[in-house]
Design a protein around this motif. Structure first.
Motif, PDB file in Angstrom:
ATOM      1  N   GLY A 309       0.797  -1.217   0.000  1.00 36.26           N
ATOM      2  CA  GLY A 309       0.000   0.000   0.000  1.00 36.26           C
ATOM      3  C   GLY A 309       0.831   1.269   0.000  1.00 36.26           C
ATOM      4  O   GLY A 309       0.400   2.303  -0.511  1.00 36.26           O
ATOM      5  N   GLU A 310       2.010   1.206   0.549  1.00 39.00           N
ATOM      6  CA  GLU A 310       2.933   2.344   0.637  1.00 39.00           C
ATOM      7  C   GLU A 310       4.354   1.807   0.520  1.00 39.00           C
ATOM      8  O   GLU A 310       4.686   0.807   1.193  1.00 39.00           O
ATOM      9  N   PRO A 311       5.207   2.376  -0.326  1.00 36.79           N
ATOM     10  CA  PRO A 311       4.985   3.554  -1.163  1.00 36.79           C
ATOM     11  C   PRO A 311       4.327   3.199  -2.496  1.00 36.79           C
ATOM     12  O   PRO A 311       4.382   2.047  -2.936  1.00 36.79           O
ATOM     13  N   THR A 312       3.722   4.208  -3.108  1.00 35.20           N
ATOM     14  CA  THR A 312       3.209   4.047  -4.460  1.00 35.20           C
ATOM     15  C   THR A 312       4.278   4.509  -5.445  1.00 35.20           C
ATOM     16  O   THR A 312       5.257   5.156  -5.069  1.00 35.20           O
ATOM     17  N   GLY A 313       4.084   4.172  -6.718  1.00 33.19           N
ATOM     18  CA  GLY A 313       5.039   4.609  -7.739  1.00 33.19           C
ATOM     19  C   GLY A 313       6.387   3.936  -7.645  1.00 33.19           C
ATOM     20  O   GLY A 313       7.408   4.533  -7.997  1.00 33.19           O
ATOM     21  N   LEU A 314       6.430   2.692  -7.168  1.00 34.08           N
ATOM     22  CA  LEU A 314       7.695   1.979  -7.029  1.00 34.08           C
ATOM     23  C   LEU A 314       7.484   0.509  -7.352  1.00 34.08           C
ATOM     24  O   LEU A 314       6.540  -0.122  -6.872  1.00 34.08           O
ATOM     25  N   GLY A 315       8.354  -0.019  -8.187  1.00 36.27           N
ATOM     26  CA  GLY A 315       8.310  -1.434  -8.537  1.00 36.27           C
ATOM     27  C   GLY A 315       9.700  -1.951  -8.791  1.00 36.27           C
ATOM     28  O   GLY A 315      10.699  -1.269  -8.524  1.00 36.27           O
ATOM     29  N   ALA A 316       9.787  -3.169  -9.312  1.00 32.32           N
ATOM     30  CA  ALA A 316      11.089  -3.772  -9.581  1.00 32.32           C
ATOM     31  C   ALA A 316      10.979  -4.695 -10.787  1.00 32.32           C
ATOM     32  O   ALA A 316       9.939  -5.314 -11.026  1.00 32.32           O
ATOM     33  N   LEU A 317      12.077  -4.767 -11.524  1.00 30.44           N
ATOM     34  CA  LEU A 317      12.219  -5.699 -12.636  1.00 30.44           C
ATOM     35  C   LEU A 317      13.315  -6.688 -12.265  1.00 30.44           C
ATOM     36  O   LEU A 317      14.453  -6.303 -11.993  1.00 30.44           O
ATOM     37  N   PHE A 318      12.959  -7.973 -12.222  1.00 31.57           N
ATOM     38  CA  PHE A 318      13.927  -9.036 -11.965  1.00 31.57           C
ATOM     39  C   PHE A 318      14.400  -9.582 -13.310  1.00 31.57           C
ATOM     40  O   PHE A 318      13.573  -9.932 -14.167  1.00 31.57           O
ATOM     41  N   VAL A 319      15.699  -9.673 -13.476  1.00 31.02           N
ATOM     42  CA  VAL A 319      16.270 -10.177 -14.728  1.00 31.02           C
ATOM     43  C   VAL A 319      17.208 -11.331 -14.398  1.00 31.02           C
ATOM     44  O   VAL A 319      18.136 -11.184 -13.594  1.00 31.02           O
ATOM     45  N   LYS A 320      16.955 -12.469 -14.990  1.00 35.61           N
ATOM     46  CA  LYS A 320      17.836 -13.616 -14.819  1.00 35.61           C
ATOM     47  C   LYS A 320      19.224 -13.249 -15.324  1.00 35.61           C
ATOM     48  O   LYS A 320      19.375 -12.634 -16.381  1.00 35.61           O
ATOM     49  N   LYS A 321      20.252 -13.593 -14.575  1.00 29.97           N
ATOM     50  CA  LYS A 321      21.596 -13.103 -14.897  1.00 29.97           C
ATOM     51  C   LYS A 321      22.078 -13.559 -16.267  1.00 29.97           C
ATOM     52  O   LYS A 321      22.816 -12.833 -16.937  1.00 29.97           O
ATOM     53  N   THR A 322      21.650 -14.731 -16.694  1.00 25.30           N
ATOM     54  CA  THR A 322      22.035 -15.174 -18.033  1.00 25.30           C
ATOM     55  C   THR A 322      21.262 -14.435 -19.117  1.00 25.30           C
ATOM     56  O   THR A 322      21.615 -14.523 -20.296  1.00 25.30           O
ATOM     57  N   SER A 323      20.206 -13.713 -18.744  1.00 30.01           N
ATOM     58  CA  SER A 323      19.399 -12.970 -19.720  1.00 30.01           C
ATOM     59  C   SER A 323      19.717 -11.486 -19.728  1.00 30.01           C
ATOM     60  O   SER A 323      19.125 -10.736 -20.511  1.00 30.01           O
ATOM     61  N   ILE A 324      20.650 -11.041 -18.884  1.00 27.80           N
ATOM     62  CA  ILE A 324      21.012  -9.622 -18.859  1.00 27.80           C
ATOM     63  C   ILE A 324      21.521  -9.139 -20.215  1.00 27.80           C
ATOM     64  O   ILE A 324      21.124  -8.063 -20.684  1.00 27.80           O
ATOM     65  N   PRO A 325      22.376  -9.893 -20.924  1.00 25.83           N
ATOM     66  CA  PRO A 325      22.825  -9.414 -22.231  1.00 25.83           C
ATOM     67  C   PRO A 325      21.690  -9.225 -23.232  1.00 25.83           C
ATOM     68  O   PRO A 325      21.817  -8.429 -24.166  1.00 25.83           O
ATOM     69  N   THR A 326      20.587  -9.939 -23.041  1.00 27.24           N
ATOM     70  CA  THR A 326      19.458  -9.790 -23.952  1.00 27.24           C
ATOM     71  C   THR A 326      18.931  -8.368 -23.942  1.00 27.24           C
ATOM     72  O   THR A 326      18.513  -7.837 -24.974  1.00 27.24           O
ATOM     73  N   LEU A 327      18.956  -7.716 -22.781  1.00 24.77           N
ATOM     74  CA  LEU A 327      18.442  -6.352 -22.669  1.00 24.77           C
ATOM     75  C   LEU A 327      19.521  -5.292 -22.780  1.00 24.77           C
ATOM     76  O   LEU A 327      19.209  -4.132 -23.082  1.00 24.77           O
ATOM     77  N   THR A 328      20.766  -5.647 -22.546  1.00 24.26           N
ATOM     78  CA  THR A 328      21.821  -4.627 -22.487  1.00 24.26           C
ATOM     79  C   THR A 328      22.740  -4.620 -23.685  1.00 24.26           C
ATOM     80  O   THR A 328      23.490  -3.664 -23.880  1.00 24.26           O
ATOM     81  N   THR A 329      22.716  -5.684 -24.510  1.00 26.16           N
ATOM     82  CA  THR A 329      23.541  -5.676 -25.708  1.00 26.16           C
ATOM     83  C   THR A 329      23.022  -4.626 -26.671  1.00 26.16           C
ATOM     84  O   THR A 329      21.825  -4.563 -26.952  1.00 26.16           O
ATOM     85  N   THR A 330      23.916  -3.792 -27.177  1.00 19.23           N
ATOM     86  CA  THR A 330      23.519  -2.709 -28.064  1.00 19.23           C
ATOM     87  C   THR A 330      22.931  -3.271 -29.346  1.00 19.23           C
ATOM     88  O   THR A 330      23.550  -4.076 -30.034  1.00 19.23           O
ATOM     89  N   SER A 331      21.716  -2.864 -29.664  1.00 19.04           N
ATOM     90  CA  SER A 331      21.063  -3.334 -30.883  1.00 19.04           C
ATOM     91  C   SER A 331      21.543  -2.542 -32.083  1.00 19.04           C
ATOM     92  O   SER A 331      22.187  -1.511 -31.963  1.00 19.04           O
ATOM     93  N   ILE A 332      21.195  -3.034 -33.282  1.00 15.85           N
ATOM     94  CA  ILE A 332      21.642  -2.416 -34.508  1.00 15.85           C
ATOM     95  C   ILE A 332      20.515  -1.657 -35.176  1.00 15.85           C
ATOM     96  O   ILE A 332      19.347  -1.902 -34.909  1.00 15.85           O
ATOM     97  N   ILE A 333      20.861  -0.719 -36.027  1.00 16.32           N
ATOM     98  CA  ILE A 333      19.884   0.011 -36.821  1.00 16.32           C
ATOM     99  C   ILE A 333      19.792  -0.662 -38.179  1.00 16.32           C
ATOM    100  O   ILE A 333      20.755  -0.701 -38.938  1.00 16.32           O
ATOM    101  N   MET A 334      18.647  -1.224 -38.503  1.00 14.15           N
ATOM    102  CA  MET A 334      18.467  -1.941 -39.752  1.00 14.15           C
ATOM    103  C   MET A 334      18.136  -0.949 -40.866  1.00 14.15           C
ATOM    104  O   MET A 334      16.985  -0.706 -41.206  1.00 14.15           O
ATOM    105  N   LYS A 335      19.151  -0.315 -41.441  1.00 17.48           N
ATOM    106  CA  LYS A 335      18.935   0.607 -42.545  1.00 17.48           C
ATOM    107  C   LYS A 335      20.100   0.485 -43.524  1.00 17.48           C
ATOM    108  O   LYS A 335      21.203   0.058 -43.174  1.00 17.48           O
TER     109      LYS A 335
END
Length: 725
Positions: A309-335
């Motif tokens: 109930g308190e505090p509002t406006g706060l959450g968390a994202l859990f990321v499996k350690k082997t999946s961290i590169p999936t979100l942090t690896t720099t993506s490419i521009i397809m052009k």
């Protein structure tokens, strides 16, 4: 007429009957905080009290017992805490009028919307704002340096560790190493694949919605990616518990199936595919244990106001350690570019073969991943995909030159990724290709809110842990379903229709047969106590403590959810419910048997949109009513709801149908008889009833604007015109 004393006696008997069946699971009697009836009034002074703790209004008005008990701590509806004096003393604070200008209601309320938000206890609020560390120590921005900033960072990291412990998100070392917190794959010459489970990392967000946005924006989508989600999903990922009606899928089995499909595909090498699973824990974690290690999602999100109930406006994202590169690896521009080798590579990027997989999964191919790495190595830094960034999410940036490096912090990240120092002449030893989760956090985190989470966890501990909260809240859900299904009109027709898993759950008070308890909770399989009571065994397999339903009249016509909601708000005591589709259109469609064309026509023809008051269209409901329970709920809450529905909508006597009800019998029992003359024969009354297109069955008057309605049992009519006299 039933006297007040008789009504109180009936209510007490109902409660004693409930307690006799649920004494092992309801009320936290064995907890440090004690039985809920002993502290509900002091912790939630603006909610209805237990029936055996009701205090006289005179005492409440004269000595301000609630304020003195908590050192004059007053919390308004917006969660603003202040020191105040008695209610009947005029405040000299000019903000007081502003705070209360839209709500001068001081009547105790019934709160049945824990799926929308939990309620903080006064002890929790007092610990945060009066006696807690926030009030007596300086906390600085964690991006700064100095004693106050260091203190903040330590508190935040301490809470990060607490969350990993609570949700079982730490690495499982198995027999590889001794399990010391100081040992990581780099220091032990092991990679995460050598662990039984690599564990999770956490970033703090503004809530589950922002966590979903981060994953959706940073996931490396390709032309062959597939997004698969459940139809009854609140957030278009896999829900651990449905927010519509409490349905709980076998999440562990679904994820295990996806993992098996990924492994099988990887062994084939050609067009190998991998599922990434994201789990929505916001609803499930509020009233039940979660074990991330055993569930094994790649990503999971949570909102803390649902838990505390308190505090509002706060959450968390859990990321499996082997999946961290999936979100942090720099993506490419397809052009298109001028580099021929890149053009040749792009030409080879076709639509790869896809196949169905697990609910909530995101599908990519191994071949695509290899091609992306090759393509990325050919691109200069300025052609890599860029994202919005804020303070703390970059290692280096220049204002006048296109020069930005996302946050990486370590030369070798704990996720085991390799450095990309050779690419583009990078001599710094930092990774360009992949970074840390800090690159996904923009700006200053809600550090005071993060620190205050400690007091929410203390509240859970004081009640005996989340497992006891689960049993307590589900016992109330099961009792509500039992009571609602018993409501019948005088003609035998049901007054309430239940939706979702609760509709098929056996709530017969005399049949608590043993069920399969292989899963103690979502993701937990540790051994249960040997002496579980039958009711405890059953509730562990029950849906979540959220009940969705609609009310129906004696002629099977639906009562609109908007009508129910408004009358509930005007009742004594007023009831807080949730109505509509609860931001879950799929579950709503399934429950109400609405096809896609029905929903389209409701919008295009009738103008029905989410959150409006068009509750019945073409004699069909467009939404439902939801009652949900949490750690602070009591039996009196559900009893107030059932009594309200029975009082307002259940017609016991005097139903006139085409089979003709005896006039004399109707005159004796009907609560809604008009003052008609005795000379009319039963045949004449029945004939007129059959000839009428509409029959008045209930009537309410509103003597004072914005006040509750009064149900009318008798009213004179003009026999000649049919108008009310």
């Amino acid at each position: 007429k039933t006297t007040t004393a008789e009504m109180d006696s009936f209510q007490m008997n109902r409660k004693l009957n409930f307690l006799s069946r649920n004494k092992d699971v309801y009320g936290y009697s064995q907890s440090k905080k004690g039985f809920i009836d002993t502290w509900r009034k002091s912790e939630f002074p603006y909610l209805i009290p237990p029936i055996d703790m009701t205090v006289r209004k005179e005492e409440e008005e004269t000595d301000c017992a609630y304020n003195s008990a908590f050192h004059n701590l007053v919390v308004d509806d917006d969660g603003i805490v202040s020191n105040a004096t008695c209610k009947n003393k005029v405040e000299d604070d000019h903000w007081q009028e502003f705070d209360n200008e839209d709500d001068d209601n001081t009547e105790e309320e019934v709160y049945l919307d824990y799926a929308g938000s939990a309620l903080p206890t006064l002890t929790q609020l007092q610990s945060i704002y009066q006696n807690g560390n926030i009030s007596n120590q300086v906390l600085a921005n964690p991006h700064s340096f100095g004693p106050a900033a260091t203190r903040t960072r330590l508190r935040v990291e301490r809470m990060r560790k607490k969350l990993l412990d609570y949700f079982h998100g730490n690495p499982d070392y198995g027999d590889k190493i001794d399990g010391s917190d100081k040992i990581s794959p780099s220091s032990a010459s092991l990679s995460w694949k050598d662990y039984r489970h690599p564990g999770y990392d956490i970033i703090f967000t503004s809530g589950a919605t922002e966590s979903l946005r981060i994953v959706s924006e940073r996931f490396p989508w390709t032309v062959s990616s597939t997004l698969l989600y459940s139809h009854n999903s609140h957030t278009f990922v896999l829900p651990a518990e449905c927010n519509f009606g409490g349905d709980r899928a076998n999440v562990r089995q679904i994820i295990a199936t996806a993992r098996a499909a990924s492994s099988s595909s990887m062994r084939q090498e050609v067009n190998a595919q991998k599922w990434h699973i994201m789990l929505d824990l916001a609803k499930a974690a509020a009233t039940g244990p979660i074990n991330l290690q055993q569930l094994d999602p790649d990503f999971a999100c949570i909102s803390f106001y649902k838990m505390f109930g308190e505090p509002t406006g706060l959450g968390a994202l859990f990321v499996k350690k082997t999946s961290i590169p999936t979100l942090t690896t720099t993506s490419i521009i397809m052009k298109p570019t001028a580099t021929s080798s890149i053009s040749e590579f792009k030409g080879s990027m076709g639509h790869a073969e896809t196949r169905q997989g697990s609910i909530g999964g995101i599908l990519t191919t191994k071949a695509d991943s290899e091609k992306i790495k090759k393509y990325e190595s050919l691109l200069p830094l300025q052609h890599r995909q860029r994202y919005y960034f804020g303070g703390g999410s970059v290692d280096a940036v220049l204002p006048g030159v296109d020069f930005t490096y996302p946050r990486s912090w370590k030369q070798n990240n704990d996720n085991g990724s390799e450095n990309d120092s050779a690419v583009n002449g990078n001599k710094t030893g930092r990774s360009i290709g992949s970074g840390s989760l800090d690159s996904l956090v923009h700006g200053t985190i809600h550090f005071r809110g993060i620190v205050s989470l400690l007091h929410g966890f203390r509240e859970i501990d004081s009640l005996g842990g989340i497992d006891r909260i689960s049993l307590h809240s589900r016992s109330l859900g099961a009792e509500l379903v039992r009571r609602l299904t018993q409501l019948r009109h005088g003609n035998g027709k049901r007054a309430v229709i239940i939706y979702g898993a609760w509709a098929n759950f056996d709530v017969n008070e005399n049949q608590f047969q043993s069920l399969d308890v292989s899963e103690k909770s979502i993701g937990q399989t540790d051994t249960l106590q040997q002496s579980l009571s039958s009711i405890e065994t059953k509730l562990r397999n029950a849906p979540g403590p959220t009940v969705a339903f609609n009310v129906y009249r004696h002629d099977n016509s639906p009562v609109g959810y908007n009508e129910v909601s408004k009358l509930a708000a005007l009742d004594h005591p007023p009831l807080q419910l949730r109505t509509g589709c609860f931001c879950n259109p799929g579950a709503c469609q399934e429950a109400l048997h609405l096809g896609d064309e029905d929903v389209k026509n409701n919008f295009l023809t009738s103008g029905h949109v989410c959150g409006d008051h068009h509750d019945v269209i073409d004699s069909n409901p467009t939404g439902a009513i939801r009652a949900s329970f949490g750690k602070g709920s009591i039996w009196e809450d559900l009893d107030a709801l059932v009594v309200f529905i029975e009082k307002m909508f259940v017609k016991k006597y005097g139903l006139v149908d085409h089979d003709a009800v005896s006039y004399e019998k109707s005159l004796e029992k009907d609560d809604f008889n008009f003052d008609v003359q005795k000379k009319d024969s039963p045949e004449e009354v029945s004939f007129r009833a059959r000839k009428c297109d509409r029959i008045l069955s209930e009537m309410y008057i509103f003597p004072i604007k914005s006040c509750a309605a009064m149900r009318v049992s008798r009213w004179k009519i003009n026999r000649r015109t049919g108008r009310l006299a």
